[in-house]
Design an enzyme around this catalytic site. Structure first.
Site, mmCIF file in Angstrom:
data_model
loop_
_atom_site.group_PDB
_atom_site.id
_atom_site.type_symbol
_atom_site.label_atom_id
_atom_site.label_comp_id
_atom_site.label_asym_id
_atom_site.label_seq_id
_atom_site.Cartn_x
_atom_site.Cartn_y
_atom_site.Cartn_z
ATOM 1 N N TYR A 160 0.847 -1.236 0.027
ATOM 2 C CA TYR A 160 -0.009 -0.071 0.153
ATOM 3 C C TYR A 160 0.802 1.087 -0.108
ATOM 4 O O TYR A 160 0.652 2.250 -0.797
ATOM 5 C CB TYR A 160 -0.814 -0.006 1.294
ATOM 6 C CG TYR A 160 -1.734 1.123 1.480
ATOM 7 C CD1 TYR A 160 -2.841 1.478 0.538
ATOM 8 C CD2 TYR A 160 -1.650 2.129 2.314
ATOM 9 C CE1 TYR A 160 -3.672 2.351 0.665
ATOM 10 C CE2 TYR A 160 -2.195 3.203 2.494
ATOM 11 C CZ TYR A 160 -3.403 3.501 1.798
ATOM 12 O OH TYR A 160 -4.173 4.492 1.894
ATOM 13 N N LYS A 164 1.063 4.236 -2.979
ATOM 14 C CA LYS A 164 0.896 5.534 -2.807
ATOM 15 C C LYS A 164 2.112 6.353 -3.061
ATOM 16 O O LYS A 164 1.722 7.488 -3.509
ATOM 17 C CB LYS A 164 0.248 5.818 -1.207
ATOM 18 C CG LYS A 164 -0.825 5.198 -1.021
ATOM 19 C CD LYS A 164 -2.126 6.010 -1.865
ATOM 20 C CE LYS A 164 -3.478 5.583 -1.500
ATOM 21 N NZ LYS A 164 -4.565 6.255 -2.136
HETATM 22 N N1 LIG Z 1 -9.660 5.965 5.191
HETATM 23 C C1 LIG Z 1 -8.322 6.482 5.546
HETATM 24 O O1 LIG Z 1 -8.040 6.379 6.903
HETATM 25 C C2 LIG Z 1 -7.339 6.690 4.675
HETATM 26 C C3 LIG Z 1 -6.060 7.306 5.011
HETATM 27 C C4 LIG Z 1 -5.074 7.525 4.277
HETATM 28 C C5 LIG Z 1 -5.353 7.577 2.586
HETATM 29 N N2 LIG Z 1 -6.710 7.258 2.250
HETATM 30 C C6 LIG Z 1 -6.993 7.345 0.758
HETATM 31 O O2 LIG Z 1 -8.208 8.074 0.700
HETATM 32 C C7 LIG Z 1 -9.110 7.845 -0.369
HETATM 33 C C8 LIG Z 1 -10.417 7.497 0.052
HETATM 34 O O3 LIG Z 1 -10.348 6.493 1.137
HETATM 35 P P1 LIG Z 1 -11.853 6.302 1.833
HETATM 36 O O4 LIG Z 1 -11.382 5.895 3.187
HETATM 37 O O5 LIG Z 1 -12.622 7.099 1.454
HETATM 38 O O6 LIG Z 1 -12.027 4.876 0.957
HETATM 39 P P2 LIG Z 1 -13.508 4.123 0.862
HETATM 40 O O7 LIG Z 1 -13.033 2.777 0.698
HETATM 41 O O8 LIG Z 1 -14.386 4.329 2.025
HETATM 42 O O9 LIG Z 1 -14.004 4.500 -0.629
HETATM 43 C C9 LIG Z 1 -13.222 4.292 -1.763
HETATM 44 C C10 LIG Z 1 -14.253 4.189 -2.727
HETATM 45 O O10 LIG Z 1 -13.440 3.934 -4.090
HETATM 46 C C11 LIG Z 1 -14.257 3.006 -4.914
HETATM 47 N N3 LIG Z 1 -13.419 2.362 -5.709
HETATM 48 C C12 LIG Z 1 -12.487 1.310 -5.017
HETATM 49 N N4 LIG Z 1 -11.817 0.656 -6.295
HETATM 50 C C13 LIG Z 1 -12.052 1.468 -7.354
HETATM 51 C C14 LIG Z 1 -12.046 1.065 -8.717
HETATM 52 N N5 LIG Z 1 -11.232 0.204 -9.203
HETATM 53 N N6 LIG Z 1 -12.376 1.974 -9.584
HETATM 54 C C15 LIG Z 1 -13.178 2.957 -9.237
HETATM 55 N N7 LIG Z 1 -13.732 3.123 -7.837
HETATM 56 C C16 LIG Z 1 -13.156 2.228 -6.965
HETATM 57 C C17 LIG Z 1 -14.987 2.136 -3.696
HETATM 58 O O11 LIG Z 1 -16.094 1.477 -4.358
HETATM 59 C C18 LIG Z 1 -15.422 3.133 -2.596
HETATM 60 O O12 LIG Z 1 -16.528 3.683 -3.146
HETATM 61 C C19 LIG Z 1 -8.057 6.337 -0.765
HETATM 62 O O13 LIG Z 1 -7.185 6.621 -1.808
HETATM 63 C C20 LIG Z 1 -7.315 6.018 0.335
HETATM 64 O O14 LIG Z 1 -6.408 4.934 0.023
HETATM 65 C C21 LIG Z 1 -7.711 6.845 3.157
#
Ligand SMILES: NC(=O)c1ccc[n+]([C@@H]2O[C@H](COP(=O)([O-])OP(=O)(O)OC[C@H]3O[C@@H](n4cnc5c(N)ncnc54)[C@H](O)[C@@H]3O)[C@@H](O)[C@H]2O)c1
Length: 258
Positions: A160, A164
């Site tokens: 991961y 990133k």
């Molecule tokens: N939640 C955290 O703590 C956190 C921390 C650091 C970074 N992030 C990053 O923030 C971003 C959003 O995270 P989140 O927590 O809202 O995630 P989440 O899993 O709640 O939502 C992600 C959305 O992306 C969609 N998705 C996944 N694969 C896909 C694909 N191949 N094509 C199109 N859509 C797709 C999923 O269906 C989902 O609706 C991500 O890039 C994640 O890595 C999140």
């Protein structure tokens, strides 16, 4: 120039916008006047967020596709048209919800693929698909949602973190190549957020695991989508025209940018 961040007349494509951070970005960009192209792998999620925007009086359309399938990305954008702003938000943390964590020495190559496909190739595909029109228009914004994991490393989440960090490197390269054409490209590096992905953790905020995580944050709460969207709106606006190639942490003070 007025300080009002009015994005009327701009179209923004937000990937993975069916829930969590992407949904929050969608609602706030729509409230700022942008037309939002709401992408998600799950069509029902994209349509549900579009309905929320319409109920609030904003403009949005569902543009469902899988960011890991380049033909689907280009087909969908040929049909829906090009955005002025791309937010690469779709992410894979290993699974829907919490993925399992393993020391890198115990992992096999096949287990790295979901991270690289969504978090790196997905960003490359979407950026490649929209960039030529931005360059031709002499205006564009690319914002990639990355993670502190890609800056600091992540024991138990090496693939991961690598995905990133790779996406952040791509975005910096786009900044260098496209800046002279009026296109900026920046990363927003998130700390732990409260989204459907992490809800099982925060639903028990008094749990030892939740408390242990928050000990590492200067501001002892998880982030919310609103913490992200307002910075993204500044970067996407004309006020952000001289900010490019940066990775800006939005992380409650988990780590600091030097
Ligand atoms: N939640 C955290 O703590 C956190 C921390 C650091 C970074 N992030 C990053 O923030 C971003 C959003 O995270 P989140 O927590 O809202 O995630 P989440 O899993 O709640 O939502 C992600 C959305 O992306 C969609 N998705 C996944 N694969 C896909 C694909 N191949 N094509 C199109 N859509 C797709 C999923 O269906 C989902 O609706 C991500 O890039 C994640 O890595 C999140």
């Amino acid at each position: 120039m007025s300080l009002a961040l009015d994005l009327s007349g701009r179209r923004v494509l937000i990937t993975g916008a069916g829930q969590g951070v992407g949904r929050g970005l969608t609602l706030d960009f729509a409230a700022s006047g942008a037309e939002v192209m709401v992408n998600d792998l799950h069509t029902d999620r994209a349509e549900s967020v579009v309905s929320e925007v319409h109920t609030a009086g904003g403009r949005a359309l569902p543009v469902p596709f899988d960011v890991t399938d380049y033909a689907s990305v280009t087909d969908a954008l040929s049909a829906a048209g090009s955005p002025d702003i791309l937010i690469n938000n779709a992410g894979n943390a290993g699974a829907e919800g919490f993925g399992s964590r393993s020391a890198f020495a115990d992992t096999e190559p096949a287990s790295w693929e979901p991270f690289l496909k969504v978090n790196l190739y997905g960003v490359m595909y979407c950026t490649r698909a929209v960039l030529p029109a931005m360059i031709a228009n002499k205006w564009g914004r690319v914002i990639t949602i990355v993670s502190d994991a890609g800056r600091t490393g992540d024991a138990g989440g090496a693939a991961y973190a690598a995905s990133k960090a790779g996406a952040a490197g791509l975005t910096r390269s786009i900044a260098l190549e496209a800046g002279r054409h009026g296109v900026t490209a920046n990363n927003i590096a998130l700390g732990t957020m409260r989204t459907p992905l992490t809800e099982p953790l925060w639903a028990q905020a008094d749990s030892p695991q939740a408390k242990a995580i928050l000990q590492n944050y200067a501001i002892r709460r998880p982030g919310s989508p609103g913490d992200v969207s307002h910075l993204a709106i500044v970067l996407a606006s004309d006020h952000g025209s001289w900010i490019t190639g940066q990775t800006i942490p939005v992380n409650g003070g988990y780590s600091f940018a030097l």
